[in-house]
Design a protein around this motif. Structure first.
Motif, PDB file in Angstrom:
ATOM      1  N   SER A  51       0.841  -1.188   0.000  1.00 20.05           N
ATOM      2  CA  SER A  51       0.000   0.000   0.000  1.00 20.05           C
ATOM      3  C   SER A  51       0.880   1.242   0.000  1.00 20.05           C
ATOM      4  O   SER A  51       1.995   1.231   0.521  1.00 20.05           O
ATOM      5  N   ASP A  52       0.368   2.302  -0.582  1.00 17.96           N
ATOM      6  CA  ASP A  52       1.083   3.578  -0.563  1.00 17.96           C
ATOM      7  C   ASP A  52       0.878   4.323   0.748  1.00 17.96           C
ATOM      8  O   ASP A  52       1.503   5.346   0.981  1.00 17.96           O
ATOM      9  N   ARG A  53       0.016   3.810   1.601  1.00 21.39           N
ATOM     10  CA  ARG A  53      -0.280   4.464   2.877  1.00 21.39           C
ATOM     11  C   ARG A  53       0.031   3.522   4.024  1.00 21.39           C
ATOM     12  O   ARG A  53      -0.184   2.315   3.932  1.00 21.39           O
ATOM     13  N   SER A  54       0.495   4.086   5.120  1.00 22.76           N
ATOM     14  CA  SER A  54       0.696   3.268   6.312  1.00 22.76           C
ATOM     15  C   SER A  54      -0.668   2.966   6.929  1.00 22.76           C
ATOM     16  O   SER A  54      -1.632   3.704   6.739  1.00 22.76           O
ATOM     17  N   GLN A  55      -0.727   1.876   7.656  1.00 20.84           N
ATOM     18  CA  GLN A  55      -1.973   1.408   8.253  1.00 20.84           C
ATOM     19  C   GLN A  55      -1.894   1.580   9.765  1.00 20.84           C
ATOM     20  O   GLN A  55      -1.032   0.977  10.412  1.00 20.84           O
ATOM     21  N   VAL A  56      -2.746   2.421  10.326  1.00 21.04           N
ATOM     22  CA  VAL A  56      -2.740   2.657  11.770  1.00 21.04           C
ATOM     23  C   VAL A  56      -3.280   1.413  12.476  1.00 21.04           C
ATOM     24  O   VAL A  56      -4.390   0.962  12.202  1.00 21.04           O
ATOM     25  N   ALA A  69       1.571   0.057  10.524  1.00 22.76           N
ATOM     26  CA  ALA A  69       2.226  -0.951   9.694  1.00 22.76           C
ATOM     27  C   ALA A  69       2.476  -0.339   8.326  1.00 22.76           C
ATOM     28  O   ALA A  69       1.603   0.331   7.765  1.00 22.76           O
ATOM     29  N   LEU A  70       3.671  -0.561   7.808  1.00 22.54           N
ATOM     30  CA  LEU A  70       4.003  -0.171   6.443  1.00 22.54           C
ATOM     31  C   LEU A  70       4.189  -1.464   5.666  1.00 22.54           C
ATOM     32  O   LEU A  70       5.048  -2.281   6.014  1.00 22.54           O
ATOM     33  N   SER A  72       4.940  -2.759   1.987  1.00 19.86           N
ATOM     34  CA  SER A  72       5.429  -2.217   0.726  1.00 19.86           C
ATOM     35  C   SER A  72       5.764  -3.314  -0.277  1.00 19.86           C
ATOM     36  O   SER A  72       6.203  -4.398   0.083  1.00 19.86           O
ATOM     37  N   ARG A  73       5.555  -2.978  -1.536  1.00 20.56           N
ATOM     38  CA  ARG A  73       5.872  -3.876  -2.639  1.00 20.56           C
ATOM     39  C   ARG A  73       7.355  -3.770  -2.978  1.00 20.56           C
ATOM     40  O   ARG A  73       8.000  -2.755  -2.668  1.00 20.56           O
ATOM     41  N   PRO A  74       7.923  -4.786  -3.624  1.00 20.56           N
ATOM     42  CA  PRO A  74       9.336  -4.695  -4.032  1.00 20.56           C
ATOM     43  C   PRO A  74       9.592  -3.411  -4.840  1.00 20.56           C
ATOM     44  O   PRO A  74       8.813  -3.066  -5.732  1.00 20.56           O
ATOM     45  N   GLY A  75      10.646  -2.699  -4.467  1.00 16.48           N
ATOM     46  CA  GLY A  75      11.008  -1.459  -5.144  1.00 16.48           C
ATOM     47  C   GLY A  75      10.291  -0.227  -4.640  1.00 16.48           C
ATOM     48  O   GLY A  75      10.697   0.894  -4.944  1.00 16.48           O
ATOM     49  N   GLN A  76       9.238  -0.382  -3.887  1.00 14.42           N
ATOM     50  CA  GLN A  76       8.487   0.764  -3.372  1.00 14.42           C
ATOM     51  C   GLN A  76       9.334   1.504  -2.348  1.00 14.42           C
ATOM     52  O   GLN A  76       9.999   0.887  -1.514  1.00 14.42           O
ATOM     53  N   ALA A  77       9.308   2.847  -2.403  1.00 10.86           N
ATOM     54  CA  ALA A  77      10.111   3.667  -1.498  1.00 10.86           C
ATOM     55  C   ALA A  77       9.281   4.801  -0.922  1.00 10.86           C
ATOM     56  O   ALA A  77       8.339   5.278  -1.554  1.00 10.86           O
ATOM     57  N   THR A  78       9.654   5.228   0.272  1.00  8.12           N
ATOM     58  CA  THR A  78       9.048   6.421   0.856  1.00  8.12           C
ATOM     59  C   THR A  78       9.706   7.644   0.224  1.00  8.12           C
ATOM     60  O   THR A  78      10.741   7.543  -0.432  1.00  8.12           O
ATOM     61  N   SER A  79       9.134   8.788   0.454  1.00 13.23           N
ATOM     62  CA  SER A  79       9.811  10.034   0.104  1.00 13.23           C
ATOM     63  C   SER A  79      10.973  10.218   1.084  1.00 13.23           C
ATOM     64  O   SER A  79      11.033   9.574   2.132  1.00 13.23           O
ATOM     65  N   VAL A  80      11.878  11.114   0.763  1.00 10.13           N
ATOM     66  CA  VAL A  80      12.898  11.508   1.736  1.00 10.13           C
ATOM     67  C   VAL A  80      12.179  12.428   2.719  1.00 10.13           C
ATOM     68  O   VAL A  80      11.536  13.403   2.313  1.00 10.13           O
ATOM     69  N   HIS A  81      12.271  12.098   4.007  1.00  8.21           N
ATOM     70  CA  HIS A  81      11.484  12.828   5.002  1.00  8.21           C
ATOM     71  C   HIS A  81      12.150  12.781   6.369  1.00  8.21           C
ATOM     72  O   HIS A  81      13.089  12.038   6.589  1.00  8.21           O
ATOM     73  N   ASP A  82      11.634  13.603   7.269  1.00  6.05           N
ATOM     74  CA  ASP A  82      12.008  13.516   8.683  1.00  6.05           C
ATOM     75  C   ASP A  82      10.725  13.491   9.507  1.00  6.05           C
ATOM     76  O   ASP A  82       9.632  13.498   8.954  1.00  6.05           O
ATOM     77  N   HIS A  83      10.875  13.424  10.821  1.00  2.00           N
ATOM     78  CA  HIS A  83       9.723  13.197  11.681  1.00  2.00           C
ATOM     79  C   HIS A  83       9.555  14.274  12.751  1.00  2.00           C
ATOM     80  O   HIS A  83      10.499  14.953  13.121  1.00  2.00           O
ATOM     81  N   SER A 138      13.834  -3.289  -0.646  1.00  2.74           N
ATOM     82  CA  SER A 138      14.895  -3.726  -1.560  1.00  2.74           C
ATOM     83  C   SER A 138      14.846  -5.228  -1.830  1.00  2.74           C
ATOM     84  O   SER A 138      15.717  -5.761  -2.516  1.00  2.74           O
ATOM     85  N   GLY A 139      13.831  -5.897  -1.331  1.00  6.04           N
ATOM     86  CA  GLY A 139      13.707  -7.332  -1.523  1.00  6.04           C
ATOM     87  C   GLY A 139      12.848  -7.682  -2.728  1.00  6.04           C
ATOM     88  O   GLY A 139      12.445  -6.813  -3.515  1.00  6.04           O
ATOM     89  N   THR A 140      12.554  -8.950  -2.848  1.00  4.43           N
ATOM     90  CA  THR A 140      11.754  -9.458  -3.963  1.00  4.43           C
ATOM     91  C   THR A 140      10.344  -9.852  -3.522  1.00  4.43           C
ATOM     92  O   THR A 140       9.572 -10.370  -4.325  1.00  4.43           O
ATOM     93  N   THR A 141      10.023  -9.626  -2.255  1.00  3.76           N
ATOM     94  CA  THR A 141       8.700  -9.943  -1.716  1.00  3.76           C
ATOM     95  C   THR A 141       8.144  -8.724  -0.995  1.00  3.76           C
ATOM     96  O   THR A 141       8.858  -7.748  -0.764  1.00  3.76           O
ATOM     97  N   VAL A 142       6.888  -8.796  -0.622  1.00  2.12           N
ATOM     98  CA  VAL A 142       6.279  -7.730   0.172  1.00  2.12           C
ATOM     99  C   VAL A 142       7.040  -7.607   1.491  1.00  2.12           C
ATOM    100  O   VAL A 142       7.393  -8.615   2.108  1.00  2.12           O
ATOM    101  N   ALA A 143       7.332  -6.383   1.890  1.00  2.00           N
ATOM    102  CA  ALA A 143       7.987  -6.130   3.175  1.00  2.00           C
ATOM    103  C   ALA A 143       6.948  -5.584   4.145  1.00  2.00           C
ATOM    104  O   ALA A 143       6.068  -4.805   3.762  1.00  2.00           O
ATOM    105  N   ILE A 144       7.066  -6.017   5.389  1.00  2.00           N
ATOM    106  CA  ILE A 144       6.157  -5.563   6.437  1.00  2.00           C
ATOM    107  C   ILE A 144       7.000  -5.018   7.578  1.00  2.00           C
ATOM    108  O   ILE A 144       7.865  -5.712   8.101  1.00  2.00           O
ATOM    109  N   SER A 145       6.738  -3.770   7.934  1.00  2.11           N
ATOM    110  CA  SER A 145       7.441  -3.199   9.088  1.00  2.11           C
ATOM    111  C   SER A 145       6.446  -2.470   9.974  1.00  2.11           C
ATOM    112  O   SER A 145       5.425  -1.968   9.516  1.00  2.11           O
ATOM    113  N   LEU A 146       6.769  -2.464  11.261  1.00  2.00           N
ATOM    114  CA  LEU A 146       5.987  -1.724  12.248  1.00  2.00           C
ATOM    115  C   LEU A 146       6.755  -0.465  12.598  1.00  2.00           C
ATOM    116  O   LEU A 146       7.968  -0.510  12.806  1.00  2.00           O
ATOM    117  N   HIS A 147       6.042   0.648  12.684  1.00  2.00           N
ATOM    118  CA  HIS A 147       6.643   1.930  13.020  1.00  2.00           C
ATOM    119  C   HIS A 147       5.942   2.442  14.271  1.00  2.00           C
ATOM    120  O   HIS A 147       4.721   2.604  14.274  1.00  2.00           O
TER     121      HIS A 147
END
Length: 170
Positions: A51-56, A69-70, A72-83, A138-147
């Motif tokens: 998804s292009d959006r994070s999931q609360v 949860a973020l 992301s599809r292979p190759g998908q990237a966030t913008s350059v950002h800070d918090h 940067s992988g070949t599968t869907v990536a799942i991360s918690l933020h």
């Protein structure tokens, strides 16, 4: 997922500066992450393949932290950002490549200051200032991360302070 939220809750109840909170949350989550299936069950079906959006997933009632949860599809990237606040990232599945940047003296160019590649199980974090970055699957599968963010995402909308559309010095 409730065990994850309880661990974060305990780590954020101790008054401390942001970096100490980050370090405590990183330590408390390392080796105790939910499975990819647990995270995917907590997000809408249409977001499970990326998804292009994070999931609360959770906003603490007192607003002290939020978990998203973020996915992301292979190759998908966030913008350059800070918090706007501290952040802890836990990779649950896949591979994420992070680039960190600083601004040059004139604040017209981004300078690459470091990179890291994180696999499932990696937990890291940072606190502003100095948190300009971009994350790519940067992988070949869907990536799942918690933020985990030290703010009420429901109230402020997201944790991004600003995005950077500047050239990057190589």
């Amino acid at each position: 997922m409730e065990q994850l939220y309880a661990a974060i809750r305990a780590a954020t109840r101790i008054p401390a500066d942001w970096q100490l909170v980050v370090d405590t949350v990183v330590t408390d989550l390392s080796g105790k992450l939910p499975t990819a299936d647990d995270v995917l069950r907590a997000v809408p079906a249409e977001a499970r393949q990326g998804s292009d959006r994070s999931q609360v997933l959770h906003v603490e009632p007192d607003g002290s932290f939020s978990v998203v949860a973020l996915i992301s599809r292979p190759g998908q990237a966030t913008s350059v950002h800070d918090h706007t606040t501290w952040c802890v990232v836990a990779v649950v599945a896949g591979t994420e490549y992070e680039e960190r940047f600083s601004l040059d003296e004139g604040e017209r160019t981004l300078l690459l200051t470091g990179t890291r590649t994180d696999q499932a199980g990696a937990v890291s974090g940072f606190a502003p200032p100095g948190d300009i970055h971009r994350v790519t699957n940067s992988g070949t599968t869907v990536a799942i991360s918690l933020h985990v963010y030290g703010t009420d995402i429901a109230r402020i909308g997201n944790s991004v302070r600003r995005t950077y559309d500047l050239s990057i010095a190589v």
